[in-house]
Design an enzyme around this catalytic site. Structure first.
Site, PDB file in Angstrom:
ATOM      1  N   ASN A 143      61.177  39.438  45.463  1.00 19.94           N
ATOM      2  CA  ASN A 143      61.725  39.339  44.127  1.00 19.94           C
ATOM      3  C   ASN A 143      60.817  38.915  42.814  1.00 19.94           C
ATOM      4  O   ASN A 143      61.206  37.982  42.019  1.00 19.94           O
ATOM      5  CB  ASN A 143      62.821  37.851  44.393  1.00 19.94           C
ATOM      6  CG  ASN A 143      62.009  36.774  44.668  1.00 19.94           C
ATOM      7  OD1 ASN A 143      60.920  36.792  45.293  1.00 19.94           O
ATOM      8  ND2 ASN A 143      62.861  35.530  44.672  1.00 19.94           N
ATOM      9  N   ASP A 160      58.175  36.899  42.274  1.00 21.84           N
ATOM     10  CA  ASP A 160      57.670  35.730  41.787  1.00 21.84           C
ATOM     11  C   ASP A 160      56.178  35.307  42.440  1.00 21.84           C
ATOM     12  O   ASP A 160      55.773  34.186  42.236  1.00 21.84           O
ATOM     13  CB  ASP A 160      58.392  34.637  42.023  1.00 21.84           C
ATOM     14  CG  ASP A 160      58.620  34.506  43.642  1.00 21.84           C
ATOM     15  OD1 ASP A 160      58.172  35.385  44.402  1.00 21.84           O
ATOM     16  OD2 ASP A 160      59.600  33.552  44.075  1.00 21.84           O
ATOM     17  N   ASP A 163      58.620  36.199  50.784  1.00 18.52           N
ATOM     18  CA  ASP A 163      60.029  35.601  51.349  1.00 18.52           C
ATOM     19  C   ASP A 163      60.702  36.484  52.412  1.00 18.52           C
ATOM     20  O   ASP A 163      60.220  37.466  52.732  1.00 18.52           O
ATOM     21  CB  ASP A 163      60.892  35.942  49.907  1.00 18.52           C
ATOM     22  CG  ASP A 163      60.855  37.029  49.138  1.00 18.52           C
ATOM     23  OD1 ASP A 163      61.076  38.102  49.959  1.00 18.52           O
ATOM     24  OD2 ASP A 163      60.331  36.971  48.100  1.00 18.52           O
ATOM     25  N   ASP A 202      58.685  28.195  64.067  1.00 20.64           N
ATOM     26  CA  ASP A 202      57.636  27.065  63.964  1.00 20.64           C
ATOM     27  C   ASP A 202      58.304  25.874  63.999  1.00 20.64           C
ATOM     28  O   ASP A 202      59.299  25.644  63.369  1.00 20.64           O
ATOM     29  CB  ASP A 202      56.882  27.111  62.701  1.00 20.64           C
ATOM     30  CG  ASP A 202      55.197  26.856  63.203  1.00 20.64           C
ATOM     31  OD1 ASP A 202      54.955  25.933  63.860  1.00 20.64           O
ATOM     32  OD2 ASP A 202      54.412  27.846  62.741  1.00 20.64           O
ATOM     33  N   ASP A 235      54.358  23.166  66.656  1.00 20.77           N
ATOM     34  CA  ASP A 235      53.007  22.533  65.910  1.00 20.77           C
ATOM     35  C   ASP A 235      52.436  21.322  66.445  1.00 20.77           C
ATOM     36  O   ASP A 235      53.104  20.188  66.844  1.00 20.77           O
ATOM     37  CB  ASP A 235      53.483  22.240  64.459  1.00 20.77           C
ATOM     38  CG  ASP A 235      52.364  22.366  63.614  1.00 20.77           C
ATOM     39  OD1 ASP A 235      51.567  22.897  63.325  1.00 20.77           O
ATOM     40  OD2 ASP A 235      52.154  21.122  62.963  1.00 20.77           O
ATOM     41  N   GLU A 261      51.288  24.449  70.531  1.00 22.50           N
ATOM     42  CA  GLU A 261      49.879  24.254  69.907  1.00 22.50           C
ATOM     43  C   GLU A 261      49.427  22.960  70.360  1.00 22.50           C
ATOM     44  O   GLU A 261      49.779  22.046  69.940  1.00 22.50           O
ATOM     45  CB  GLU A 261      49.984  24.434  68.185  1.00 22.50           C
ATOM     46  CG  GLU A 261      48.582  24.609  67.779  1.00 22.50           C
ATOM     47  CD  GLU A 261      48.501  24.256  66.266  1.00 22.50           C
ATOM     48  OE1 GLU A 261      47.625  24.440  65.613  1.00 22.50           O
ATOM     49  OE2 GLU A 261      49.111  23.109  66.045  1.00 22.50           O
ATOM     50  N   HIS A 290      46.938  31.690  61.033  1.00 18.93           N
ATOM     51  CA  HIS A 290      46.919  31.102  59.616  1.00 18.93           C
ATOM     52  C   HIS A 290      45.998  30.053  59.515  1.00 18.93           C
ATOM     53  O   HIS A 290      45.748  29.720  58.508  1.00 18.93           O
ATOM     54  CB  HIS A 290      48.192  30.900  59.305  1.00 18.93           C
ATOM     55  CG  HIS A 290      48.922  29.582  60.010  1.00 18.93           C
ATOM     56  ND1 HIS A 290      49.188  29.635  61.293  1.00 18.93           N
ATOM     57  CD2 HIS A 290      49.080  28.251  59.621  1.00 18.93           C
ATOM     58  CE1 HIS A 290      49.319  28.487  61.549  1.00 18.93           C
ATOM     59  NE2 HIS A 290      49.436  27.641  60.720  1.00 18.93           N
ATOM     60  N   ASP A 291      45.390  29.327  60.554  1.00 19.53           N
ATOM     61  CA  ASP A 291      44.405  28.379  60.264  1.00 19.53           C
ATOM     62  C   ASP A 291      42.923  28.818  60.636  1.00 19.53           C
ATOM     63  O   ASP A 291      42.192  28.107  60.441  1.00 19.53           O
ATOM     64  CB  ASP A 291      44.659  27.412  61.354  1.00 19.53           C
ATOM     65  CG  ASP A 291      46.066  26.647  61.186  1.00 19.53           C
ATOM     66  OD1 ASP A 291      46.581  26.751  59.982  1.00 19.53           O
ATOM     67  OD2 ASP A 291      46.439  25.956  61.968  1.00 19.53           O
TER      68      ASP A 291
HETATM   69  O1  TEU Z   1      47.461  22.945  62.905  1.00 16.80           O
HETATM   70  C1  TEU Z   1      46.929  21.886  63.663  1.00 16.80           C
HETATM   71  C2  TEU Z   1      45.518  22.134  63.719  1.00 16.80           C
HETATM   72  O2  TEU Z   1      44.949  21.676  64.897  1.00 16.80           O
HETATM   73  C3  TEU Z   1      44.531  22.451  62.471  1.00 16.80           C
HETATM   74  O3  TEU Z   1      44.535  21.021  62.057  1.00 16.80           O
HETATM   75  C4  TEU Z   1      43.567  22.916  62.713  1.00 16.80           C
HETATM   76  O4  TEU Z   1      42.778  22.043  63.591  1.00 16.80           O
HETATM   77  C5  TEU Z   1      43.054  23.443  61.417  1.00 16.80           C
HETATM   78  O5  TEU Z   1      43.955  23.879  60.784  1.00 16.80           O
HETATM   79  C6  TEU Z   1      41.688  24.237  61.693  1.00 16.80           C
HETATM   80  O6  TEU Z   1      41.390  24.512  60.429  1.00 16.80           O
HETATM   81  C7  TEU Z   1      48.865  22.930  62.607  1.00 16.80           C
HETATM   82  C8  TEU Z   1      49.052  24.014  61.628  1.00 16.80           C
HETATM   83  O7  TEU Z   1      48.828  25.358  62.468  1.00 16.80           O
HETATM   84  C9  TEU Z   1      48.528  23.826  60.476  1.00 16.80           C
HETATM   85  O8  TEU Z   1      48.838  24.991  59.549  1.00 16.80           O
HETATM   86  C10 TEU Z   1      48.868  22.687  59.765  1.00 16.80           C
HETATM   87  O9  TEU Z   1      48.186  22.441  58.511  1.00 16.80           O
HETATM   88  C11 TEU Z   1      48.857  21.347  60.846  1.00 16.80           C
HETATM   89  O10 TEU Z   1      49.343  21.911  62.188  1.00 16.80           O
HETATM   90  C12 TEU Z   1      49.606  20.404  60.215  1.00 16.80           C
HETATM   91  O11 TEU Z   1      51.227  20.610  60.507  1.00 16.80           O
HETATM   92 CA    CA Z   2      59.299  36.082  46.380  1.00 16.58          CA
END
Ligand code: TEU
Ligand code: CA
Length: 558
Positions: free
Chosen positions: A23, A25, A29, A98, A199, A256, A329-330
């Site tokens: 959309n 922005d 999404d 999640d 998480d 996790e 994503h981390d």
């Molecule tokens: O990540 C937890 C975690 O272990 C992270 O702190 C990790 O050590 C770090 O991102 C590595 O760089 C989870 C989620 O996956 C993360 O995206 C969140 O920011 C975090 O918990 C808090 O909810």
């Molecule tokens: Ca969007």
């Protein structure tokens, strides 16, 4: 070993903010995800793991939730979510959510109440402590830098936040908190979702006594890990969750579990412990920690990678289930981290995929990994968005622990934003992710690295992943076979067996850009085998063969 759908599945992780914007922005999404379901179907994955899509003020991109039963406005509405779920199910794709319940947002109504006074009915929903001589109750450092305690005037007390100040930790010792969480989980299961990725679930139980942590070199505050990871009641709480929620639905669960050891994993994900189906371990991802912790810019030695992966492969076998992942994503992009994202990007991305996907466990693919997407290589702090990254720069570079140049190099190697640049769909402006400027910069290499180009090219990384997924569905040995490491001391080649009944699968991966003459005796057996997959055109396994740069193959011997 008992056969179940989640052992045989391949999971695809979506970071909604960066997946597809429908959309205009600049923010991904839910409708954007719907528009790409056919792409995921083509890839052949079975399950989508959706990073948090709940209402959130976004201090940590959705990992700070202010309402567990609402969808974040940026992403759409609950109708959009239900539509996504239906469209995915119609294609035979399951969806897991999640679950972020170690902490909430400080804007969650529970916390808004809790902070008001000690008499408030929610006063005990979070972890509150008196200060010590006008200072924090302990010296703990938050995982996102700075103190893990924040003072609250109304209560004249401090609240604990392992992560950002806006992410207060819930008090799981309070049965009312557990009741609320379990009700909410059942509510989502009743909507028809297929499971949860939990998480930092290893942190929900804290030790009863809090004391100062060890202050490591370069740090101002102390390490809180011993007080918050695998606390005394964590398994009790997960067994309760299993009774109250998980066992009532046909779902999959993955925890996790920061700080998890093999021994702990056997409890969290044991075949007979009634907790979770599997966990994410971070021993592998933490191999390239440096003297001052996470911020470092040197990849680990292959020997170490083999050691850690083999330990998990062999020690969980028959006792608990493994998860397999190179990225999320981390974490930075795997081809930039353990591969070569320049002259051998395609070869090394396929090699890494082979190495992981032929192992035992449930594989997870992080969006864009199937295209060999690379790190962002941002050169200016203004390009970064991630709270962990911004705080780390403040605490390491601005205080002089690291020079600016070294910190930028560490971030280019490790920052979480490397994984969060927009998905590269085509060579259209902004990589086809959006038609307006996205919330975070697109990697300029989208012109050559994108889904449109790769879906049309049978030799692409995308089609290679497709094939790996297909093989897993064809050969039981890939899912259920035992694992044995070969040639442990070889610093360049990762070779292993998978074994099931009379069958053997030999996997060989050259982790270097060198051509290597490879003498592994087992290759003699492989001569008669069937090559299931290989990342070079010609592949004839034999002893004394020459391995091309980043060459990888898997041979089945019956
Ligand atoms: O990540 C937890 C975690 O272990 C992270 O702190 C990790 O050590 C770090 O991102 C590595 O760089 C989870 C989620 O996956 C993360 O995206 C969140 O920011 C975090 O918990 C808090 O909810
Ligand atoms: Ca969007």
């Amino acid at each position: 070993m008992k056969k179940t759908w989640w052992k045989e599945s391949v999971v695809y992780q979506i970071y909604p903010r960066s997946f597809c914007d429908s959309n205009h922005d600049g923010i991904g999404d839910l409708s954007g995800i719907v528009s790409k379901l056919d792409y995921l179907k083509l890839l052949g994955i079975d399950v989508i793991w959706l990073c948090p899509v709940y209402q959130s003020p976004n201090c940590d991109n959705g990992y700070d939730i202010s309402d567990y039963r609402r969808i974040m406005k940026d992403f759409g509405t609950m109708e959009d979510f239900e539509h996504l779920l239906k469209e995915a199910h119609d294609r035979g794709i399951r969806v897991i959510m999640d679950l972020v319940v170690n902490h909430t947002s400080d804007e969650h109504p529970w916390f808004v109440e809790s902070r008001k006074s000690e008499k408030n009915p929610y006063h005990d929903y979070y972890i509150w402590r008196e200060g010590r001589d006008g200072k924090e109750p302990t010296n703990w450092e938050s995982w996102f830098s700075g103190p893990a305690w924040t003072y609250c005037k109304e209560r004249d007390m401090y609240y604990l936040h392992v992560f950002a100040e806006k992410q207060p930790d819930l008090n799981w010792d309070n049965p009312a908190v557990r009741r609320e969480v379990f009700d909410m989980m059942n509510w989502w299961c009743d909507k028809g979702i297929d499971g949860f990725r939990m998480d930092v679930i290893s942190m929900i139980s804290k030790t009863p006594e809090f004391a100062d942590g060890v202050v490591e070199e370069g740090h101002q505050y102390g390490d809180l890990s011993p007080y918050v990871i695998h606390g005394p009641r964590v398994h009790e709480y997960l067994q309760e969750m299993n009774r109250e929620v998980l066992s009532k639905h046909d779902i999959m669960t993955v925890g996790e579990t920061a700080g998890v050891t093999v021994e702990e994993a056997k409890k969290y994900a044991g075949f007979d412990t009634q907790e979770l189906n599997m966990v994410f371990q971070f021993e592998l991802m933490d191999l390239d920690f440096g003297e001052k912790g996470k911020w470092n810019d040197v990849p680990p030695a292959l020997i170490k990678i083999k050691e850690v992966m083999s330990k998990w492969q062999t020690q969980l076998y028959g006792k608990a289930w493994n998860s397999l992942f190179w990225s999320n994503h981390d974490q930075p992009r795997i081809v930039s981290r353990f591969g070569n994202d320049r002259e051998y990007r395609v070869e090394s991305a396929k090699m890494l995929a082979t190495c992981l996907h032929m192992m035992q466990g449930t594989p997870y693919i992080y969006q864009g990994e199937e295209l060999g997407m690379t790190n962002a290589y941002f050169t200016d702090m203004s390009q970064y968005r991630d709270i962990e990254t911004l705080n780390a720069y403040r605490d390491f570079a601005q205080t002089g622990v690291f020079t600016h140049e070294h910190m930028m190099s560490c971030l280019a190697y490790k920052s979480r934003d490397n994984a969060r640049t927009p998905m590269q769909w085509s060579d259209a402006p902004y990589g086809g992710f959006s038609d307006v400027e996205p919330w975070i910069g697109v990697n300029p290499n989208y012109r050559s690295i994108n889904a449109r180009q790769q879906t049309g090219d049978p030799d692409s990384i995308f089609h290679y992943y497709r094939k790996l997924i297909r093989l897993r569905k064809t050969y039981e040995i890939i899912v259920y076979g035992a694992y044995r490491l070969l040639d442990a001391d070889n610093p360049d080649v990762y070779a292993y067996w998978r074994i099931l009944d009379e069958q053997q699968l030999l996997v060989v991966c050259n982790f270097t850009e060198k051509e290597i003459t490879y003498e592994l005796p087992e290759l003699e057996m492989a001569e008669k085998g069937e090559v299931l997959i290989s990342n070079y055109q010609e592949c004839r396994p034999k002893k004394g063969m020459s391995l091309n740069p980043y060459e990888a193959f898997a041979v089945l011997i019956k």
